[in-house]
Design a protein around this motif. Structure first.
Motif, PDB file in Angstrom:
ATOM      1  N   TYR A 273       0.840  -1.219   0.000  1.00 22.13           N
ATOM      2  CA  TYR A 273       0.000   0.000   0.000  1.00 22.13           C
ATOM      3  C   TYR A 273       0.869   1.261   0.000  1.00 22.13           C
ATOM      4  O   TYR A 273       0.644   2.200  -0.776  1.00 22.13           O
ATOM      5  N   GLU A 274       1.877   1.282   0.864  1.00 21.81           N
ATOM      6  CA  GLU A 274       2.717   2.477   0.974  1.00 21.81           C
ATOM      7  C   GLU A 274       3.541   2.708  -0.293  1.00 21.81           C
ATOM      8  O   GLU A 274       3.763   3.848  -0.707  1.00 21.81           O
ATOM      9  N   ALA A 275       3.987   1.641  -0.919  1.00 14.26           N
ATOM     10  CA  ALA A 275       4.795   1.786  -2.141  1.00 14.26           C
ATOM     11  C   ALA A 275       3.948   2.288  -3.302  1.00 14.26           C
ATOM     12  O   ALA A 275       4.355   3.199  -4.040  1.00 14.26           O
ATOM     13  N   VAL A 276       2.749   1.709  -3.447  1.00 12.44           N
ATOM     14  CA  VAL A 276       1.908   2.046  -4.594  1.00 12.44           C
ATOM     15  C   VAL A 276       1.249   3.415  -4.424  1.00 12.44           C
ATOM     16  O   VAL A 276       1.218   4.217  -5.363  1.00 12.44           O
ATOM     17  N   CYS A 277       0.739   3.688  -3.246  1.00 10.43           N
ATOM     18  CA  CYS A 277      -0.040   4.913  -3.034  1.00 10.43           C
ATOM     19  C   CYS A 277       0.800   6.096  -2.557  1.00 10.43           C
ATOM     20  O   CYS A 277       0.425   7.246  -2.775  1.00 10.43           O
ATOM     21  N   LYS A 278       1.943   5.827  -1.907  1.00 14.99           N
ATOM     22  CA  LYS A 278       2.721   6.931  -1.322  1.00 14.99           C
ATOM     23  C   LYS A 278       4.149   7.020  -1.856  1.00 14.99           C
ATOM     24  O   LYS A 278       4.942   7.811  -1.355  1.00 14.99           O
ATOM     25  N   ASN A 279       4.468   6.172  -2.832  1.00  9.46           N
ATOM     26  CA  ASN A 279       5.845   6.159  -3.352  1.00  9.46           C
ATOM     27  C   ASN A 279       6.874   6.000  -2.226  1.00  9.46           C
ATOM     28  O   ASN A 279       7.907   6.686  -2.207  1.00  9.46           O
ATOM     29  N   LYS A 280       6.579   5.118  -1.307  1.00 12.84           N
ATOM     30  CA  LYS A 280       7.483   4.936  -0.168  1.00 12.84           C
ATOM     31  C   LYS A 280       8.247   3.614  -0.307  1.00 12.84           C
ATOM     32  O   LYS A 280       7.630   2.534  -0.293  1.00 12.84           O
ATOM     33  N   PRO A 281       9.567   3.676  -0.442  1.00 11.41           N
ATOM     34  CA  PRO A 281      10.343   2.429  -0.465  1.00 11.41           C
ATOM     35  C   PRO A 281      10.309   1.745   0.900  1.00 11.41           C
ATOM     36  O   PRO A 281       9.957   2.366   1.919  1.00 11.41           O
ATOM     37  N   LEU A 282      10.693   0.478   0.919  1.00 13.02           N
ATOM     38  CA  LEU A 282      10.703  -0.273   2.176  1.00 13.02           C
ATOM     39  C   LEU A 282      11.963   0.091   2.962  1.00 13.02           C
ATOM     40  O   LEU A 282      13.046  -0.457   2.715  1.00 13.02           O
ATOM     41  N   VAL A 283      11.822   1.040   3.885  1.00 13.62           N
ATOM     42  CA  VAL A 283      12.973   1.502   4.667  1.00 13.62           C
ATOM     43  C   VAL A 283      12.774   1.304   6.163  1.00 13.62           C
ATOM     44  O   VAL A 283      13.652   1.648   6.960  1.00 13.62           O
ATOM     45  N   ASP A 284      11.628   0.777   6.573  1.00 18.88           N
ATOM     46  CA  ASP A 284      11.436   0.516   8.000  1.00 18.88           C
ATOM     47  C   ASP A 284      10.503  -0.667   8.176  1.00 18.88           C
ATOM     48  O   ASP A 284       9.911  -1.144   7.211  1.00 18.88           O
ATOM     49  N   ARG A 285      10.371  -1.163   9.395  1.00 14.13           N
ATOM     50  CA  ARG A 285       9.448  -2.253   9.677  1.00 14.13           C
ATOM     51  C   ARG A 285       9.157  -2.335  11.178  1.00 14.13           C
ATOM     52  O   ARG A 285       9.857  -1.718  11.995  1.00 14.13           O
ATOM     53  N   ILE A 286       8.139  -3.109  11.525  1.00 16.29           N
ATOM     54  CA  ILE A 286       7.777  -3.319  12.930  1.00 16.29           C
ATOM     55  C   ILE A 286       8.533  -4.544  13.441  1.00 16.29           C
ATOM     56  O   ILE A 286       8.569  -5.582  12.788  1.00 16.29           O
ATOM     57  N   VAL A 287       9.126  -4.422  14.620  1.00 17.64           N
ATOM     58  CA  VAL A 287       9.894  -5.508  15.225  1.00 17.64           C
ATOM     59  C   VAL A 287       9.408  -5.719  16.658  1.00 17.64           C
ATOM     60  O   VAL A 287       9.270  -4.745  17.421  1.00 17.64           O
ATOM     61  N   THR A 288       9.153  -6.959  17.033  1.00 22.96           N
ATOM     62  CA  THR A 288       8.857  -7.287  18.431  1.00 22.96           C
ATOM     63  C   THR A 288      10.168  -7.541  19.165  1.00 22.96           C
ATOM     64  O   THR A 288      10.978  -8.365  18.733  1.00 22.96           O
ATOM     65  N   VAL A 289      10.374  -6.827  20.260  1.00 19.88           N
ATOM     66  CA  VAL A 289      11.551  -7.041  21.107  1.00 19.88           C
ATOM     67  C   VAL A 289      11.033  -7.631  22.411  1.00 19.88           C
ATOM     68  O   VAL A 289      10.281  -6.969  23.142  1.00 19.88           O
ATOM     69  N   SER A 290      11.387  -8.876  22.711  1.00 18.70           N
ATOM     70  CA  SER A 290      10.732  -9.546  23.832  1.00 18.70           C
ATOM     71  C   SER A 290      11.655 -10.577  24.481  1.00 18.70           C
ATOM     72  O   SER A 290      12.853 -10.655  24.187  1.00 18.70           O
ATOM     73  N   GLY A 291      11.050 -11.354  25.382  1.00 19.46           N
ATOM     74  CA  GLY A 291      11.811 -12.313  26.183  1.00 19.46           C
ATOM     75  C   GLY A 291      11.902 -11.841  27.617  1.00 19.46           C
ATOM     76  O   GLY A 291      11.788 -10.645  27.906  1.00 19.46           O
ATOM     77  N   LEU A 292      12.128 -12.778  28.530  1.00 17.65           N
ATOM     78  CA  LEU A 292      12.184 -12.442  29.959  1.00 17.65           C
ATOM     79  C   LEU A 292      13.450 -11.712  30.341  1.00 17.65           C
ATOM     80  O   LEU A 292      13.575 -11.207  31.456  1.00 17.65           O
ATOM     81  N   GLU A 293      14.427 -11.640  29.442  1.00 19.31           N
ATOM     82  CA  GLU A 293      15.731 -11.083  29.808  1.00 19.31           C
ATOM     83  C   GLU A 293      15.973  -9.670  29.293  1.00 19.31           C
ATOM     84  O   GLU A 293      17.085  -9.159  29.400  1.00 19.31           O
ATOM     85  N   ILE A 294      14.954  -9.033  28.686  1.00 21.79           N
ATOM     86  CA  ILE A 294      15.119  -7.653  28.229  1.00 21.79           C
ATOM     87  C   ILE A 294      14.340  -6.738  29.164  1.00 21.79           C
ATOM     88  O   ILE A 294      13.274  -7.109  29.667  1.00 21.79           O
ATOM     89  N   GLY A 295      14.891  -5.544  29.417  1.00 21.45           N
ATOM     90  CA  GLY A 295      14.300  -4.642  30.400  1.00 21.45           C
ATOM     91  C   GLY A 295      12.855  -4.281  30.109  1.00 21.45           C
ATOM     92  O   GLY A 295      11.983  -4.380  30.980  1.00 21.45           O
ATOM     93  N   HIS A 296      12.582  -3.822  28.865  1.00 20.47           N
ATOM     94  CA  HIS A 296      11.241  -3.344  28.517  1.00 20.47           C
ATOM     95  C   HIS A 296      10.819  -3.946  27.173  1.00 20.47           C
ATOM     96  O   HIS A 296      11.091  -3.357  26.124  1.00 20.47           O
ATOM     97  N   PRO A 297      10.150  -5.099  27.183  1.00 20.26           N
ATOM     98  CA  PRO A 297       9.661  -5.671  25.926  1.00 20.26           C
ATOM     99  C   PRO A 297       8.744  -4.680  25.208  1.00 20.26           C
ATOM    100  O   PRO A 297       7.920  -4.011  25.848  1.00 20.26           O
TER     101      PRO A 297
END
Length: 441
Positions: A273-297
């Motif tokens: 959608y962003e590429a076709v409608c907004k001419n936006k290349p793929l330069v970012d994404r959503i990432v889950t940062v998790s696990g019991l050993e990280i301060g703030h998932p």
């Protein structure tokens, strides 16, 4: 409730971040943008050390049919171009950019939304190719290629994969809740490429009832069916998703288009959608940062090229007890030997764990319990594949269905003898592939 017919498991979900809205992570001072972010041949560098770049500028050109463009994720200056650790475990040629702090887009990119209905099929495919979009669920197959099946393959079913069956991961879940209109628009764009005759579905596991409700409300008036799927791993695997929704089985040697199906990830649909409608290349994404050993998932939106080390600092740093960091989910992700690897287009999650209990479990002799056979979604005999791999009988192992293994790890998960079944199968695949390359060289 629908699900696939053969095998599967239900590991503890540990979706700690399912209620964590997506946070925007600031652009770090330096980015390491890999030229190998997709299945196929790495991109060719188009910039030199010292070059000034703008955000969204093409810095790596697709090199061949199965390849994808790579763009600068922020504005700044190229500091170096050299091999660098990759989250896939190998080294890859990487463009290092020192950010100028302006985060300034190149001209004509990230524009106000335009109506995709005004574009031809060729224009839409061209925009997707130019934007460097690849499968964001982990496969990394160039999307423009996947959307161009052979002319004799009639696509009658298009499925968006919102299952997100990996424990811990919630990036797609949050994207469905926070950008449902973009998800639907992306799916409509995909469907339009097939003369609008293909039936469109969105498959979502039943543990995401809020996402099912939000998307059902938007999808129903457009003739799109949201399918509630049983929460079962690997529900999000392409073959299992097709089987669950359509009842069709992708046999060994077949691809989804052989059965009239095409599957795309939720994040990929939004990127389309962003590429076709907004001419936006793929330069970012959503990432889950998790696990019991990280301060703030958290769930974060971060630019491609951000180092895992910068992300860990943004999320409160790992605890001292952390002894393993995984790129991706715990079932199919890869353990890292360094935090100095960058986010690539296929990075869905980063997990910080303590696997002390796992380390204590020693691999023992197979007791022929058949649990690995019961859970294999591909109907294989993992214990036998592993045995044959260990004695390096590579002709025989191919006859046993080696290529049909999707490496989901369900067999290893249930094995009471703690055998590293999927690792032996991966080992065999690597050696078989190398042998075939030598024969064809």
């Amino acid at each position: 409730m629908k699900t696939f017919k053969t095998g599967g498991i239900h590991p503890p979900e540990n979706k700690f971040t399912e209620n964590s809205p997506i946070e925007e992570m600031p652009v770090p001072a330096e980015l390491a943008i890999s030229l190998n972010q997709h299945l196929g041949k790495p991109a060719k560098p188009l910039v030199k050390v010292g070059s000034e770049v703008k955000k969204g500028q093409l810095i790596g050109e697709a090199d061949g049919f199965i390849s994808a463009n790579v763009h600068a994720s922020t504005s700044g200056k190229v500091k170096a171009i050299k091999p660098h650790p990759h989250p896939g475990g190998q080294y890859a040629m990487t463009v290092f950019i020192t950010a100028d702090g302006k985060d300034e887009w190149a001209e004509g990119l990230d524009t106000e939304p335009a109506d995709w209905r005004n574009f031809s099929k060729e224009e839409i495919i061209g925009k997707i190719k130019q934007a460097g979009i690849v499968g964001m669920g982990g496969a990394g197959f160039p999307t423009n290629v996947k959307l161009s099946p052979p002319p004799d393959k009639q696509i009658d079913t298009i499925i968006l994969n919102g299952a997100e069956c990996e424990p811990f991961l919630t990036a797609d879940h949050r994207l469905m809740l926070e950008s449902p209109e973009a998800v639907i628009e992306g799916l409509e764009i995909i469907t339009s490429l097939f003369s609008g005759q293909a039936k469109a579905y969105i498959g979502i596991e039943s543990n995401k009832k809020d996402a099912i409700a939000v998307l059902s409300k938007l999808a129903s008036p457009k003739g799109i069916e949201v399918v509630s799927l049983k929460t079962k791993y690997p529900q999000g695997a392409e073959k299992q998703l097709i089987n669950a929704i359509t009842g069709r089985t992708i046999e060994q040697g077949e691809l989804p288009f052989d059965k009239g199906c095409l599957v795309q990830n939720i994040g990929t649909a939004v990127a389309i959608y962003e590429a076709v409608c907004k001419n936006k290349p793929l330069v970012d994404r959503i990432v889950t940062v998790s696990g019991l050993e990280i301060g703030h998932p958290k769930n974060i939106r971060t630019v491609i090229g951000t180092s895992f080390r910068d992300i860990s600092r943004f999320c409160g740093d790992p605890k001292e007890s952390t002894n393993q960091i995984i790129s991706g989910g715990p079932m199919m992700g890869k353990a890292l030997f360094t935090l100095d690897v960058p986010v690539v287009k296929t990075t869905s999650g980063i997990l910080f764990v303590n696997n002390a209990g796992i380390e204590k479990a020693r691999e023992r002799t197979c007791i022929r319990c058949s649990k690995c056979v019961d859970v294999c979604p591909q109907g294989l005999a993992p214990w036998l594949l592993a045995n044959v791999a260990q004695i390096r009988e590579f002709d025989e192992i191919q006859l046993l269905g080696l290529a049909n293994c999707t490496e989901c790890g369900s067999c290893t998960y249930v094995c009471p003898s703690k055998r590293e079944l999927v690792h032996w199968i991966k080992y065999a695949k690597a050696l078989v592939n190398n042998r075939q390359k030598r024969k064809s060289a």
